[in-house]
Design a protein around this motif. Sequence first.
Motif, PDB file in Angstrom:
ATOM      1  N   GLU A   1      -5.313 -13.826   2.812  1.00 31.50           N
ATOM      2  CA  GLU A   1      -5.368 -13.763   1.348  1.00 31.50           C
ATOM      3  C   GLU A   1      -4.804 -12.429   0.849  1.00 31.50           C
ATOM      4  OE1 GLU A   1      -9.416 -14.386   0.293  1.00 31.50           O
ATOM      5  OE2 GLU A   1      -9.440 -16.502   0.897  1.00 31.50           O
ATOM      6  N   LEU A   2      -5.106 -11.350   1.601  1.00 32.89           N
ATOM      7  CA  LEU A   2      -4.551 -10.043   1.265  1.00 32.89           C
ATOM      8  C   LEU A   2      -3.030 -10.072   1.287  1.00 32.89           C
ATOM      9  CD1 LEU A   2      -6.687  -7.334   3.120  1.00 32.89           C
ATOM     10  CD2 LEU A   2      -5.986  -7.255   0.743  1.00 32.89           C
ATOM     11  N   LEU A   3      -2.474 -10.628   2.364  1.00 35.03           N
ATOM     12  CA  LEU A   3      -1.024 -10.694   2.518  1.00 35.03           C
ATOM     13  C   LEU A   3      -0.401 -11.512   1.381  1.00 35.03           C
ATOM     14  CD1 LEU A   3       1.585 -10.213   4.066  1.00 35.03           C
ATOM     15  CD2 LEU A   3       1.021 -12.170   5.518  1.00 35.03           C
ATOM     16  N   ALA A   4      -1.035 -12.649   1.055  1.00 43.18           N
ATOM     17  CA  ALA A   4      -0.510 -13.495  -0.019  1.00 43.18           C
ATOM     18  C   ALA A   4      -0.522 -12.746  -1.352  1.00 43.18           C
ATOM     19  CB  ALA A   4      -1.338 -14.773  -0.124  1.00 43.18           C
ATOM     20  N   TYR A   5      -1.564 -11.955  -1.568  1.00 39.83           N
ATOM     21  CA  TYR A   5      -1.646 -11.196  -2.814  1.00 39.83           C
ATOM     22  C   TYR A   5      -0.529 -10.151  -2.893  1.00 39.83           C
ATOM     23  CZ  TYR A   5      -3.611  -8.636  -6.726  1.00 39.83           C
ATOM     24  OH  TYR A   5      -3.794  -8.049  -7.947  1.00 39.83           O
ATOM     25  N   PHE A   6      -0.281  -9.460  -1.781  1.00 41.12           N
ATOM     26  CA  PHE A   6       0.797  -8.469  -1.768  1.00 41.12           C
ATOM     27  C   PHE A   6       2.141  -9.130  -2.050  1.00 41.12           C
ATOM     28  CE2 PHE A   6      -1.067  -4.521  -1.005  1.00 41.12           C
ATOM     29  CZ  PHE A   6      -2.038  -4.588  -0.029  1.00 41.12           C
ATOM     30  N   GLU A   7       2.379 -10.276  -1.464  1.00 38.95           N
ATOM     31  CA  GLU A   7       3.664 -10.962  -1.648  1.00 38.95           C
ATOM     32  C   GLU A   7       3.847 -11.432  -3.091  1.00 38.95           C
ATOM     33  OE1 GLU A   7       3.360 -13.972   1.353  1.00 38.95           O
ATOM     34  OE2 GLU A   7       4.509 -12.805   2.807  1.00 38.95           O
ATOM     35  N   GLN A   8       2.747 -11.857  -3.718  1.00 39.49           N
ATOM     36  CA  GLN A   8       2.837 -12.408  -5.070  1.00 39.49           C
ATOM     37  C   GLN A   8       2.865 -11.333  -6.146  1.00 39.49           C
ATOM     38  OE1 GLN A   8      -0.505 -15.086  -5.358  1.00 39.49           O
ATOM     39  NE2 GLN A   8       0.162 -16.285  -3.584  1.00 39.49           N
ATOM     40  N   HIS A   9       2.408 -10.124  -5.826  1.00 35.81           N
ATOM     41  CA  HIS A   9       2.265  -9.092  -6.857  1.00 35.81           C
ATOM     42  C   HIS A   9       3.065  -7.825  -6.558  1.00 35.81           C
ATOM     43  CE1 HIS A   9      -1.288 -11.681  -7.450  1.00 35.81           C
ATOM     44  NE2 HIS A   9      -1.135 -11.376  -8.720  1.00 35.81           N
ATOM     45  N   LEU A  10       4.150  -7.951  -5.809  1.00 37.58           N
ATOM     46  CA  LEU A  10       5.047  -6.820  -5.644  1.00 37.58           C
ATOM     47  C   LEU A  10       5.906  -6.703  -6.896  1.00 37.58           C
ATOM     48  CD1 LEU A  10       6.267  -7.035  -1.949  1.00 37.58           C
ATOM     49  CD2 LEU A  10       5.072  -5.138  -3.010  1.00 37.58           C
ATOM     50  N   PRO A  11       6.278  -5.523  -7.363  1.00 39.96           N
ATOM     51  CA  PRO A  11       5.979  -4.214  -6.781  1.00 39.96           C
ATOM     52  C   PRO A  11       4.681  -3.585  -7.284  1.00 39.96           C
ATOM     53  CG  PRO A  11       7.515  -3.949  -8.555  1.00 39.96           C
ATOM     54  CD  PRO A  11       7.241  -5.425  -8.473  1.00 39.96           C
ATOM     55  N   ALA A  12       3.878  -4.351  -8.085  1.00 41.56           N
ATOM     56  CA  ALA A  12       2.670  -3.760  -8.673  1.00 41.56           C
ATOM     57  C   ALA A  12       1.737  -3.175  -7.617  1.00 41.56           C
ATOM     58  CB  ALA A  12       1.928  -4.818  -9.494  1.00 41.56           C
ATOM     59  N   CYS A  13       1.618  -3.867  -6.465  1.00 40.96           N
ATOM     60  CA  CYS A  13       0.690  -3.406  -5.426  1.00 40.96           C
ATOM     61  C   CYS A  13       1.080  -2.040  -4.874  1.00 40.96           C
ATOM     62  CB  CYS A  13       0.628  -4.415  -4.280  1.00 40.96           C
ATOM     63  SG  CYS A  13      -0.286  -5.894  -4.705  1.00 40.96           S
ATOM     64  N   ALA A  14       2.345  -1.697  -4.981  1.00 34.31           N
ATOM     65  CA  ALA A  14       2.795  -0.406  -4.463  1.00 34.31           C
ATOM     66  C   ALA A  14       2.260   0.756  -5.287  1.00 34.31           C
ATOM     67  CB  ALA A  14       4.321  -0.358  -4.420  1.00 34.31           C
ATOM     68  N   TYR A  15       1.669   0.444  -6.467  1.00 31.50           N
ATOM     69  CA  TYR A  15       1.157   1.500  -7.333  1.00 31.50           C
ATOM     70  C   TYR A  15      -0.330   1.358  -7.635  1.00 31.50           C
ATOM     71  CZ  TYR A  15       6.081   2.379  -7.956  1.00 31.50           C
ATOM     72  OH  TYR A  15       7.393   2.653  -7.718  1.00 31.50           O
ATOM     73  N   LEU A  16      -0.988   0.357  -7.040  1.00 30.55           N
ATOM     74  CA  LEU A  16      -2.431   0.200  -7.220  1.00 30.55           C
ATOM     75  C   LEU A  16      -3.180   1.227  -6.383  1.00 30.55           C
ATOM     76  CD1 LEU A  16      -3.061  -3.668  -7.127  1.00 30.55           C
ATOM     77  CD2 LEU A  16      -3.503  -2.141  -9.030  1.00 30.55           C
ATOM     78  N   ASN A  17      -4.403   1.554  -6.789  1.00 33.46           N
ATOM     79  CA  ASN A  17      -5.254   2.347  -5.917  1.00 33.46           C
ATOM     80  C   ASN A  17      -6.249   1.422  -5.230  1.00 33.46           C
ATOM     81  OD1 ASN A  17      -7.744   2.140  -7.587  1.00 33.46           O
ATOM     82  ND2 ASN A  17      -6.515   3.318  -9.040  1.00 33.46           N
ATOM     83  N   LEU A  18      -6.938   1.938  -4.232  1.00 33.89           N
ATOM     84  CA  LEU A  18      -7.799   1.108  -3.391  1.00 33.89           C
ATOM     85  C   LEU A  18      -8.929   0.463  -4.194  1.00 33.89           C
ATOM     86  CD1 LEU A  18      -8.300   0.134  -0.527  1.00 33.89           C
ATOM     87  CD2 LEU A  18      -9.682   2.174  -0.121  1.00 33.89           C
ATOM     88  N   LYS A  19      -9.526   1.205  -5.122  1.00 34.28           N
ATOM     89  CA  LYS A  19     -10.634   0.652  -5.898  1.00 34.28           C
ATOM     90  C   LYS A  19     -10.181  -0.516  -6.768  1.00 34.28           C
ATOM     91  CE  LYS A  19     -13.525   4.801  -6.068  1.00 34.28           C
ATOM     92  NZ  LYS A  19     -14.157   5.832  -6.938  1.00 34.28           N
TER      93      LYS A  19
END
Length: 526
Positions: free
Chosen positions: A296-314
Amino acid sequence: MINLHLSDAIIKSLTHNELNILKYIYGQPEQIPHMSIYEFAKAVSYSTATVLRFCKKLGYSGFAELKYTVRRHLNELPQASRNADKHSLDISQLLGHLSANIEGTARLIQEDLLYQAFRYLDSDCALYLWAPGGVTSVLTDYFEKLLFSIGRQKVYKIDASRIGEHILRGLTTKALLILISTTGDFPPTVKLARLARMNNIPILSITPYTTNDIAGFATVNFRFFTDQRENRGAEFTSRLPVFYVIHFLIRAYLLYRQELPVPKERFPLSSEEPDTNRIPILERARSLALTETEQELLAYFEQHLPACAYLNLKDLEKHLYTSGATIVRFCQKLGLRGFHELKYQLRSELEQQRNPYYSTNSLISRSIALFRDNLETIDMASLHEIASLLTSGRPLYLYGNELSSIAAKYLHTILTILDHPSILLEWPRLLDGLACEMSSDAVLFIITAHGDAKRYLPACQKTQQKGICSILLTCKADSPLLPYSTYGLCTNDPNEEYHHVDVNTRLGILTVIQLLIELIVQKKMT
């Protein structure tokens, strides 16, 4: 983050009170849509009449239309950007204030101003930088060094007002005068600006957000947010927002220069959305044995690039309803140490894949994300200890060479203003010689972006053998100098070259220096 896209003419028309209102909006945009005009007026400490005049100067019928515009801008932002604005650095009020000044300054940078500045940088006109002395001359040195680093020729520094007047009166060739002012009304600088204007010499200026004479004379004016401060008549206002403006101008110009053959009707063009199937690190993740949650994590990264590259962990934890430990384990399966390293890897791979042209807003978002990342990784406990060492009265040596000398000079100048003497070193051989002569109670602060072992290892070994307290500030996390340092600080500045010349702007290093200065100021006030 929002950008109201105000022209310089509108900014020049705003009064001091109205500019403070603008600063509040840029610093806390999420609160605006939920306020009435009375609540907003109370928050900014001005009357409702002042708020209405401000709204009309910006071209709105009233506060309701301003609220609608802010809300619309917030809704148009990517999810990552909205979360970033809501995110509190949760370190201290000091970091929040520093961040607000940088982010407010970033939002004052306009695309048309960048393009006008690039036209002068691309031309063969001479560039004259005014260095009036004090802290401002450190900024001039910084700008000068970066201009040389990107290959700009005909860059000249003026360090005496009479010489400046003589040059401006006698110019017969194309030229640009560059003025930096923390107050905007320093008399010698105003005099040069007026003289340049009389002789039809264009001016590029960097001045405060307040209405000021120098901005009024300028052809191209970049503004910044900061707060004026003095110590017994000696001014030590934070220059970090000015360093940021210069850093951003140079970084944006380098991106612009990479694609000169492409038509430049508008700088820069928007980037295309990345093809997630071509991101190597995500392709590698598909080949691993992942748990259901990790899939599910991987799917989220694929669907929300490039936003995930600027998210913080929280923020990512909230989106996925999962723990930070699970996300970190996923990153470790990819061979990374944690989520920060995954973000940097994603950004790097996205940059290689994308069209190198970015919109100005995209560049600003990226620079602020990197600024925040740097803040989040700073060890504040160590900074407090280092600040105490710098003000302990022990013999203090500050070393920096080439571009890193700017950070050392800046700290040296501010420490002097705050009545804490130090010795500035800029020669590697002098550092080697003094390492043998320093007393055991000395403090040595070495600033080097590259952490060059060949150049500095002998001096670091000598100081360690003598029990001298040493501080290393670098951009290289695996620097071989770190084991020989009492304190080691590492920033996220990229060590990059342009035509084999160092173009690392050291903004992260300068941020650490400014934090140390703020801690020293706090100690002085208590």
